[in-house]
Design a protein around this motif. Structure first.
Motif, PDB file in Angstrom:
ATOM      1  N   ALA A  75       0.868  -1.164   0.087  1.00  0.00           N
ATOM      2  CA  ALA A  75       0.019  -0.059  -0.146  1.00  0.00           C
ATOM      3  C   ALA A  75       1.025   1.275   0.114  1.00  0.00           C
ATOM      4  O   ALA A  75       0.504   2.158  -0.645  1.00  0.00           O
ATOM      5  CB  ALA A  75      -0.999  -0.062   1.274  1.00  0.00           C
ATOM      6  N   LEU A  76       1.978   1.295   0.673  1.00  0.00           N
ATOM      7  CA  LEU A  76       2.937   2.553   0.863  1.00  0.00           C
ATOM      8  C   LEU A  76       3.344   2.662  -0.354  1.00  0.00           C
ATOM      9  O   LEU A  76       3.862   3.847  -0.708  1.00  0.00           O
ATOM     10  CB  LEU A  76       3.756   2.386   1.925  1.00  0.00           C
ATOM     11  N   SER A  77       3.845   1.627  -1.234  1.00  0.00           N
ATOM     12  CA  SER A  77       4.401   1.863  -2.374  1.00  0.00           C
ATOM     13  C   SER A  77       3.695   2.657  -3.420  1.00  0.00           C
ATOM     14  O   SER A  77       4.068   3.549  -4.309  1.00  0.00           O
ATOM     15  CB  SER A  77       4.894   0.661  -2.955  1.00  0.00           C
ATOM     16  N   VAL A  78       2.430   2.501  -3.241  1.00  0.00           N
ATOM     17  CA  VAL A  78       1.473   3.087  -4.328  1.00  0.00           C
ATOM     18  C   VAL A  78       1.066   4.753  -3.486  1.00  0.00           C
ATOM     19  O   VAL A  78       1.041   5.595  -4.336  1.00  0.00           O
ATOM     20  CB  VAL A  78       0.054   2.446  -4.195  1.00  0.00           C
ATOM     21  N   LEU A  79       1.459   4.799  -2.302  1.00  0.00           N
ATOM     22  CA  LEU A  79       0.966   6.057  -1.674  1.00  0.00           C
ATOM     23  C   LEU A  79       2.256   7.117  -1.944  1.00  0.00           C
ATOM     24  O   LEU A  79       2.064   8.480  -2.065  1.00  0.00           O
ATOM     25  CB  LEU A  79       0.982   6.037  -0.068  1.00  0.00           C
ATOM     26  N   GLY A  80       3.544   6.503  -2.317  1.00  0.00           N
ATOM     27  CA  GLY A  80       4.561   7.623  -2.605  1.00  0.00           C
ATOM     28  C   GLY A  80       5.380   8.279  -1.481  1.00  0.00           C
ATOM     29  O   GLY A  80       5.017   7.686  -0.392  1.00  0.00           O
ATOM     30  N   LEU A  81       6.236   8.985  -1.856  1.00  0.00           N
ATOM     31  CA  LEU A  81       7.120   9.368  -0.569  1.00  0.00           C
ATOM     32  C   LEU A  81       6.510  10.601   0.355  1.00  0.00           C
ATOM     33  O   LEU A  81       6.679  10.274   1.456  1.00  0.00           O
ATOM     34  CB  LEU A  81       8.239  10.211  -1.563  1.00  0.00           C
ATOM     35  N   LYS A  82       5.809  11.111  -0.109  1.00  0.00           N
ATOM     36  CA  LYS A  82       4.900  12.107   0.825  1.00  0.00           C
ATOM     37  C   LYS A  82       3.955  11.485   1.422  1.00  0.00           C
ATOM     38  O   LYS A  82       4.187  11.906   2.819  1.00  0.00           O
ATOM     39  CB  LYS A  82       4.020  13.228   0.014  1.00  0.00           C
ATOM     40  N   GLY A  83       3.379  10.546   1.088  1.00  0.00           N
ATOM     41  CA  GLY A  83       2.436   9.618   2.051  1.00  0.00           C
ATOM     42  C   GLY A  83       3.398   8.806   2.948  1.00  0.00           C
ATOM     43  O   GLY A  83       2.742   8.778   4.214  1.00  0.00           O
ATOM     44  N   GLN A  84       4.269   8.428   2.800  1.00  0.00           N
ATOM     45  CA  GLN A  84       5.216   7.809   3.728  1.00  0.00           C
ATOM     46  C   GLN A  84       5.693   8.569   4.585  1.00  0.00           C
ATOM     47  O   GLN A  84       5.969   8.440   5.987  1.00  0.00           O
ATOM     48  CB  GLN A  84       6.630   7.234   2.969  1.00  0.00           C
ATOM     49  N   PHE A  85       6.298   9.760   4.370  1.00  0.00           N
ATOM     50  CA  PHE A  85       6.583  10.686   5.234  1.00  0.00           C
ATOM     51  C   PHE A  85       5.514  11.142   6.352  1.00  0.00           C
ATOM     52  O   PHE A  85       5.880  11.224   7.479  1.00  0.00           O
ATOM     53  CB  PHE A  85       7.119  12.069   4.432  1.00  0.00           C
ATOM     54  N   GLU A  86       4.228  11.450   5.596  1.00  0.00           N
ATOM     55  CA  GLU A  86       3.321  11.752   6.684  1.00  0.00           C
ATOM     56  C   GLU A  86       2.975  10.859   7.725  1.00  0.00           C
ATOM     57  O   GLU A  86       2.583  10.756   8.829  1.00  0.00           O
ATOM     58  CB  GLU A  86       2.028  12.186   5.833  1.00  0.00           C
ATOM     59  N   ARG A  87       2.862   9.468   7.135  1.00  0.00           N
ATOM     60  CA  ARG A  87       2.793   8.304   8.022  1.00  0.00           C
ATOM     61  C   ARG A  87       3.878   8.175   9.203  1.00  0.00           C
ATOM     62  O   ARG A  87       3.667   7.696  10.224  1.00  0.00           O
ATOM     63  CB  ARG A  87       2.727   6.895   7.357  1.00  0.00           C
ATOM     64  N   GLY A  88       5.158   8.475   8.827  1.00  0.00           N
ATOM     65  CA  GLY A  88       6.276   8.433   9.928  1.00  0.00           C
ATOM     66  C   GLY A  88       5.814   9.411  11.050  1.00  0.00           C
ATOM     67  O   GLY A  88       6.155   9.354  12.088  1.00  0.00           O
ATOM     68  N   GLU A  89       5.280  10.861  10.386  1.00  0.00           N
ATOM     69  CA  GLU A  89       5.185  11.771  11.468  1.00  0.00           C
ATOM     70  C   GLU A  89       4.140  11.385  12.110  1.00  0.00           C
ATOM     71  O   GLU A  89       4.007  11.655  13.573  1.00  0.00           O
ATOM     72  CB  GLU A  89       4.647  13.173  10.662  1.00  0.00           C
TER      73      GLU A  89
END
Length: 188
Positions: A75-89
């Motif tokens: 799922a994260l691979s589809v969300l992309g970099l911005k989505g992964q960063f936001e999830r990390g936050e």
């Protein structure tokens, strides 16, 4: 679960505590199964954010769950970099530092110069180290008071966060030896 381990460590025959712990573990397994099914449905519906959320909730309860980890990564691979960063936050804000570190690691693989991700990663590692130290020190206090069972519970918590924490491993063995010696004295 830590409190139940302490009760069981004090008296392994504490049937009521053992039964209650088993019911809680069964409920956790049911919750995990439902979240896995929910995540799979979300993936099929192409609801990437909600799918990742479901699989991450599984990982909070069961950090070693390979299926949840794999599907979350899908799922994260589809969300992309911005989505992964936001999830990390978001994980960082919730105090879920292991999951936060995983997200920021993924960001840094794709964007090694991302200074914000690097700072979050470093801060998450520091927070995780503080928690490990806290569990370790709690264990030392119990050990000094000859409460070896509770000390072992604390050191296991430290190892759950950092499986390579050598001092916790070392002191668990020392506490086990003390418990064995006390058992031999009590039952010659």
């Amino acid at each position: 679960d830590r409190d139940f381990q302490a009760v069981l460590a004090m008296n392994a025959n504490q049937r009521e505590a053992l039964s209650y712990r088993q019911r809680i573990q069964e409920q956790i397994r049911c919750n995990i199964d439902e979240l896995l099914r929910s995540g799979a449905r979300r993936l099929e519906a192409r609801e990437w954010e909600k799918a990742a959320d479901a699989f991450e909730r599984v990982l909070v309860m069961d950090p070693g769950n390979r299926l949840a980890s794999s599907k979350r990564n899908e799922a994260l691979s589809v969300l992309g970099l911005k989505g992964q960063f936001e999830r990390g936050e978001e994980h960082f804000r919730r105090g879920e530092f292991v999951l936060a570190m995983e997200m920021f690691d993924k960001v840094l693989v794709r964007d090694p110069e991302n200074s914000r991700a690097r700072k979050y990663l470093d801060d998450a590692q520091r927070q995780l180290n503080l928690r490990v130290d806290q569990f370790f020190n709690n264990g030392l206090s119990f050990y000094a008071n000859e409460d070896y069972d509770k000390a072992i519970v604390e050191w296991r918590q430290a190892l759950a966060l950092n499986p390579k924490h050598a001092q916790s491993q070392e002191f668990i063995e020392k506490a086990r030896l003390k418990l064995e010696a006390l058992e031999k004295l009590a039952n010659p």
